[in-house]
Structures are given as C-alpha cells and as structure tokens.
Motif scaffolding. Structure first.
Motif, PDB file in Angstrom:
ATOM      1  N   LYS A 159      37.576  34.363  42.089  1.00 19.32           N
ATOM      2  CA  LYS A 159      39.056  34.855  41.860  1.00 19.32           C
ATOM      3  C   LYS A 159      39.438  33.749  40.824  1.00 19.32           C
ATOM      4  O   LYS A 159      40.261  34.055  40.004  1.00 19.32           O
ATOM      5  N   ARG A 211      41.582  46.214  40.434  1.00 20.69           N
ATOM      6  CA  ARG A 211      42.887  46.444  40.937  1.00 20.69           C
ATOM      7  C   ARG A 211      42.887  46.105  42.306  1.00 20.69           C
ATOM      8  O   ARG A 211      42.553  47.134  43.275  1.00 20.69           O
ATOM      9  N   TRP A 212      42.417  44.824  42.487  1.00 21.72           N
ATOM     10  CA  TRP A 212      42.399  44.429  43.787  1.00 21.72           C
ATOM     11  C   TRP A 212      43.443  43.334  44.095  1.00 21.72           C
ATOM     12  O   TRP A 212      43.656  42.611  43.451  1.00 21.72           O
ATOM     13  N   ASN A 213      43.870  43.148  45.543  1.00 20.75           N
ATOM     14  CA  ASN A 213      44.565  42.142  46.070  1.00 20.75           C
ATOM     15  C   ASN A 213      43.591  41.047  46.632  1.00 20.75           C
ATOM     16  O   ASN A 213      42.300  41.255  46.608  1.00 20.75           O
ATOM     17  N   ASP A 214      44.063  39.655  46.927  1.00 20.65           N
ATOM     18  CA  ASP A 214      43.198  38.703  47.417  1.00 20.65           C
ATOM     19  C   ASP A 214      42.612  39.177  48.972  1.00 20.65           C
ATOM     20  O   ASP A 214      41.357  38.686  48.848  1.00 20.65           O
ATOM     21  N   ASP A 215      42.980  40.003  49.541  1.00 15.82           N
ATOM     22  CA  ASP A 215      42.539  40.351  50.910  1.00 15.82           C
ATOM     23  C   ASP A 215      41.143  41.294  50.450  1.00 15.82           C
ATOM     24  O   ASP A 215      40.063  41.098  51.219  1.00 15.82           O
ATOM     25  N   LYS A 216      41.379  42.026  49.593  1.00 17.86           N
ATOM     26  CA  LYS A 216      40.557  42.917  49.069  1.00 17.86           C
ATOM     27  C   LYS A 216      39.177  42.167  48.583  1.00 17.86           C
ATOM     28  O   LYS A 216      37.969  42.565  48.933  1.00 17.86           O
TER      29      LYS A 216
END
Length: 517
Positions: A47, A28-33
């Motif tokens: 990714k 449960r991450w976004n690209d920044d994370k």
C-alpha cells in the motif's frame, strides 16, 4: 543478486475481460480489498508504494493510475463496438479471441533499479516504503514499451497500459485489441490471426520474432538481454491447479503431435519401400528384355529422385519427432514436479558445541559438583533438541497448510468437473442428433456421391470447384480450406476433409432450397 538480466514478455489470448481483472490492473481497490488480497501468501501488494503506480494514456503521456473516468473493461467494449465485433451466441462453449493480455517485465534486480535507483526497498509484507520516489528511468522504459506496442498494433488499439511498482518486481500490464483487414471488403475488424498467426506453428514463429524485436528496440537500451521462450514462465500469474491443467493440456498436444509425426514417418517409410520395389521390378524387366534401356534409365532416374525426396522428408520428420519426444518428456517431468503436494522434510543442520565438562573435580563436595554439571549438560541438550523440534514443527505446519489448500482446490476442481460433465453430456446429445441428421442426409445418393467426390479431391490435394444451385465457381461457400496442417495425423486429416465436404454440399443444398422457397 541475480546476474541473469533478461527481459520478460508474456501474452495471453483473451475471450473476455471482466470487471475484477480491470479493477486489479487499475488498482480500483479500497484498504479492505487490499487486505483481503494480501491474505493470499502468493500476493504482495504494498500500500505504501501504490501511489507510485502509473499508466500511459491514449495520448502517449504518463498519468496517475486509474485517471480515466471509464473503467478498463468499458473502454475495451467501446473499441470492440467500433470495430463491429460480436461474440458468438451466449450459450456457445467456444468464443473468439477479442483481446491480447500482455505482461512486460524483466530481471528483478534490474527493474527495481530502474524504478527506485539506489533507494532501499523493503520487500517484506507490511513494510513501510513511503520514503521511495519513482525514478525517470522506469518511466522512459514504459514509454519505449508503449511505443513498441503502438508500432505493432496501433495506438488506438492499446486499451490499457498500466505500470505496477507496488509488487515484488516492477512490470507492465497492456490490454490490446488485435486488428486486421477482411480479405474481401478491406474493412478493419477484430482478428487474432492477423497479429498472432493462424496456427500454433505460426504463433510460435511470431512470438520468437516479438522477443527479438522487443530486445532490439527496447531491452538492449536498458541492459536487459533477449528473453527465452515464455513456455513455463510466469507461473505466478496462474494458480497451481491452473498451471497443472495448462501443462497437462500442452502435454496432450505434444503427445498428439508425436503420434502425428509417427504416422507420417510410417507413411513415408511405406512410400519409400514402394518406390524401391518398383525400382526392383524395373531392373527385372530390363534383365528379361521387357523394356528398352532408355526407358529403364528414365524410369530409374524418376524413382531415385522420388526416393531421395521422400528420404529428405523422412529425415526431417525424424528430427522433429526426436525434438517433440524430448519436449513431451520434459513436460511430463514438470507435471510430476509441480503436482506434488507434500514435499520431503528438509534435513536441518544446527551448529552447536557438544556439551562437555569444563570444571575440575573438587576435593570436597563431589556429589554436588556432579549434580551441577549434569544439570548444565541437560539444559544445553534440551535447548538443542527444542531448536530441532521447532524447525520440523514449522515444516509440518507448512505441509498441513499446503494439503489443506490443495484439498480446497481439489473440491473446486470436483465441482468444475461435475459442471464439465454436464456440459459434455449435453454436447454428446447434440452430437448424436447431428450424427442422425448427417446419416439421413447421406442416405440420399446424389448428396452422398457429391460429398465423397469433394472429400476424395481434398485428400488428394486437388482443387475443388464448388457450385451453388447451377452457378459456378466458389461463390456458394465462404468456407476456407487450409490444406493439411503441420503434424496432422492422416486419419484426422481425412476426417476433416469429409466434414468439410459435407459442410459445402449440405450448405449449398440448403441455400438452393431457400431460393426455391
């Protein structure tokens, strides 16, 4: 290609399970994370392969990763609530194990083959692997592992089962609640010992059986050999400092075990010597006519039997001691190896042709010709030196980075030790108060006599009848006595007997006072 095609299984006892760990398992991450995570050189989250991750749900079917609305840690708390689980007080430094964190994997090349077949996988950071497709074999392997877990722990106790194909090697994360039945009520409850044993010896035995069972039911179907002991494996899931701390703790435990075995051996040797002395006395009595021949034969047979029994025990302890000493020696070497921050520079070797003159000396313009040859030799020599300089410069940069990282870890360790010192100071104050209370209780003759009576019985291996207020039997105490533990030192065992006796007597006394009130 690595030909050591073994299965891998790692299990860790969990006293809690946080949101960060749940988010990592379910991605449960976004690209920044993801970018921040990959800044750590030990991390490798691709990714372009994250869409290939999947999980097996409570229905036993394959779903996309993170498909459930409730997050992993919430689902865990829901299941714990169903089982009536309650942690200790919030300020308690000791908490019970409430979950088991499994990681299943195997040989790097074989698991990649199961996941992607003959497709080419670029494992460099930042590489584009969007062309890859997930193969059915990895899904079937995951289902078989899931069925193995469900058979052992119950499908309703598998809280999460995530399969990651976006890291260096495909692997599975399984979060499982160990459930057992209470002896008296038969009610289901969270019980680590029911699935993983009550002691380190029991845990080790169960772990070996688990490796064998996993191989026979799953690994053998996919060309994976039975895994070795997990001790010292999967260190990539721990920071270097945590791994050193883990090894140090295990070394201390092994050192305690060695001391315990040495104490037992000394005790056994003393007992054998005592029986031999008794045997000599019996022979002297026979020679002087103080005992009859039939009594001599009977006593001699008893003593020889006891000597043989204790000698067998002594031989067994000696073998265990030798094995434990070798284990301790290996642990010490591992701590020394892992603990080094700076490693020696490598001796780099560069293949090159030594500079030499190839042209012929001209008849005219000799000075100019010599100048050109020297310039050519100097250019080639400088190029070789620059290559060597670059190699050692990179080594030096890596050494500096390693020292900087470890300096930061050392600072964090210092802060942790400061906090630990404060905790131990508070604990010491509490222990002082408890000791004073214990001394006050021991000042009462009847209490003191009862405590020592029970402690002496336990040390001698005798059954203890515990009464409560005038009643009989063991109804007055729900404490459990497990006897002497394997490799437990004599002094430690006697002290534990005394504390156990004190807990029984003081507990019964307090219960009687409450009833009178």
């Amino acid at each position: 290609m690595n030909t050591d095609r073994k299965q891998a299984m790692h299990v860790e006892a969990g006293k809690s399970f946080g949101t960060a760990e749940a988010n990592e398992n379910e991605r449960r991450w976004n690209d920044d994370k993801i970018g921040r995570k990959n800044q750590d050189p030990t991390n490798h989250y691709d990714k372009s392969r994250m869409g290939l991750n999947f999980e097996i749900g409570s229905d036993g079917k394959i779903h996309s990763l993170g498909y459930q609305q409730k997050s992993l840690e919430v689902r865990l708390m829901d299941r714990l609530a169903e089982l009536g689980w309650h942690p200790f007080k919030a300020d308690s430094k000791i908490q019970p194990n409430c979950c088991a964190k499994f990681i299943f994997g195997g040989n790097h090349d074989r698991t990649l083959e199961m996941a992607f077949g003959t497709q080419t996988v670029n494992l460099d950071k930042g590489a584009d692997n969007s062309h890859l497709q997930r193969c059915p074999e990895i899904e079937q392997w995951a289902k078989d592992v899931y069925d193995w877990c469900a058979k052992r722990y119950g499908q309703e106790n598998i809280i999460g089962f995530q399969v990651h194909l976006d890291e260096s090697s495909p692997h599975i994360h399984a979060l499982i609640v160990p459930v057992g039945q209470r002896a008296k009520s038969g009610r289901e409850c969270v019980m680590w010992s029911a699935k993983f044993g009550k002691s380190r010896y029991g845990y080790g035995h169960i772990l070996r059986e688990m490796h064998t069972s996993l191989y026979e039911e799953v690994g053998s179907k996919y060309g994976l050999e039975r895994g070795d002991s997990i001790e010292g494996r999967h260190v990539s899931h721990l920071s270097k400092r945590d791994y050193i701390r883990k090894l140090t703790h295990e070394a201390r435990q092994a050192e305690k075990a060695v001391k315990g075995l040495q104490s037992m051996i000394r005790s056994l040797e003393a007992q054998i010597l005592n029986y031999k002395s008794q045997l000599d006395e019996v022979e002297e009595k026979l020679a002087s006519g103080r005992i009859t021949l039939d009594k001599y034969d009977a006593r001699k047979a008893d003593l020889l039997k006891l000597i043989a029994e204790y000698q067998t025990k002594l031989d067994d302890k000696a073998v265990k001691l030798q094995a434990k000493e070798q284990e301790l020696e290996q642990m010490t070497k591992n701590i020394d190896r892992v603990g080094r921050v700076a490693q020696p520079f490598r001796n780099h070797k560069i293949d090159f042709e030594p500079p030499r003159i190839t042209g012929k000396l001209p008849i005219f313009g000799v000075d100019k010709w010599i100048e050109e040859q020297n310039r050519s030799i100097a250019s080639r020599f400088v190029k070789i030196v620059r290559q060597i300089e670059e190699l050692y410069r990179k080594d030096a940069e890596q050494q500096v980075q390693a020292v900087q990282r470890n300096a930061l870890v050392d600072y964090q360790e210092l802060k942790r030790l400061q906090q630990e010192n404060m905790r131990l100071t508070d604990l010491n104050e509490n222990q002082t108060a408890l000791m004073q209370e214990f001394l006050d209780q021991m000042a009462e003759p009847s209490v003191r006599e009862r405590i020592f009576t029970i402690a002496d019985a336990l040390i001698g291996g005798q059954p203890v009848a515990v009464s409560s207020g005038g009643g009989g039997g063991n109804s007055g105490s729900d404490l459990r006595w497990d006897g002497r533990r394997p490799d437990e030192e004599e002094e430690v065992y006697r002290r534990r007997c005394l504390l156990y006796a004190k807990a029984i007597v003081i507990g019964n006394k307090k219960s009687s006072m409450k009833r009178r009130l």
